[in-house]
Scaffold this motif. Structure first.
Motif, PDB file in Angstrom:
ATOM      1  N   HIS A 241       0.608  -1.092   0.406  1.00 16.43           N
ATOM      2  CA  HIS A 241      -0.231   0.327  -0.119  1.00 16.43           C
ATOM      3  C   HIS A 241       1.034   0.957   0.319  1.00 16.43           C
ATOM      4  O   HIS A 241       0.577   2.472  -0.656  1.00 16.43           O
ATOM      5  N   GLY A 242       1.674   1.354   0.618  1.00 26.95           N
ATOM      6  CA  GLY A 242       2.716   2.267   0.558  1.00 26.95           C
ATOM      7  C   GLY A 242       3.371   2.323  -0.635  1.00 26.95           C
ATOM      8  O   GLY A 242       3.700   3.528  -0.756  1.00 26.95           O
ATOM      9  N   GLU A 243       3.544   1.614  -1.405  1.00 25.32           N
ATOM     10  CA  GLU A 243       4.318   1.629  -2.590  1.00 25.32           C
ATOM     11  C   GLU A 243       3.563   2.634  -3.691  1.00 25.32           C
ATOM     12  O   GLU A 243       3.834   3.287  -4.634  1.00 25.32           O
ATOM     13  N   ARG A 244       1.908   1.720  -3.300  1.00 27.43           N
ATOM     14  CA  ARG A 244       0.839   2.554  -4.149  1.00 27.43           C
ATOM     15  C   ARG A 244       0.591   3.782  -3.617  1.00 27.43           C
ATOM     16  O   ARG A 244       0.555   4.758  -4.607  1.00 27.43           O
ATOM     17  N   TYR A 245       0.672   4.732  -2.690  1.00 25.43           N
ATOM     18  CA  TYR A 245       0.714   5.291  -2.714  1.00 25.43           C
ATOM     19  C   TYR A 245       1.671   6.861  -2.679  1.00 25.43           C
ATOM     20  O   TYR A 245       1.950   7.442  -3.412  1.00 25.43           O
TER      21      TYR A 245
END
Length: 98
Positions: free
Chosen positions: A80-84
């Motif tokens: 999710h961090g990578e998506r943000y």
């Protein structure tokens, strides 16, 4: 930072204002305009809450934190961090210093 209302009012008072002129003026004044039409990539946030997380992620990333550190601090998976991070990069939040 100048008030967004003032920025838009100045553009609208000019001869032949356009939507692009308004967006350009807001960008030049330091505002980031994030499209909410859902027409972007699947990783682009679609809700106010997820967009707020993109801003939070970007602020931490600009301070030099790694994805793993940011993800742990935000209580999200590293994926999710990578998506943000991808969303923040796409709208120019990682290259700006406020």
């Amino acid at each position: 930072m100048r008030d967004a209302t003032d920025v838009v009012s100045e553009v609208l008072a000019a001869d032949g204002p356009s939507a692009q002129a308004v967006l350009d003026a807001l960008d030049n004044a330091g505002y980031v305009v994030v499209p909410i039409d859902g027409g972007g990539p699947s990783w682009m946030p679609a809700t106010d809450r997820s967009r707020a997380k993109v801003y939070q992620y970007a602020e931490l990333a600009r301070d030099g934190a790694t994805n793993e550190t940011i993800s742990a601090q935000m209580g999200i998976s590293t994926r999710h961090g990578e998506r943000y991070a991808a969303a923040a990069q796409a709208v120019g939040l990682l290259s700006r210093r406020r």
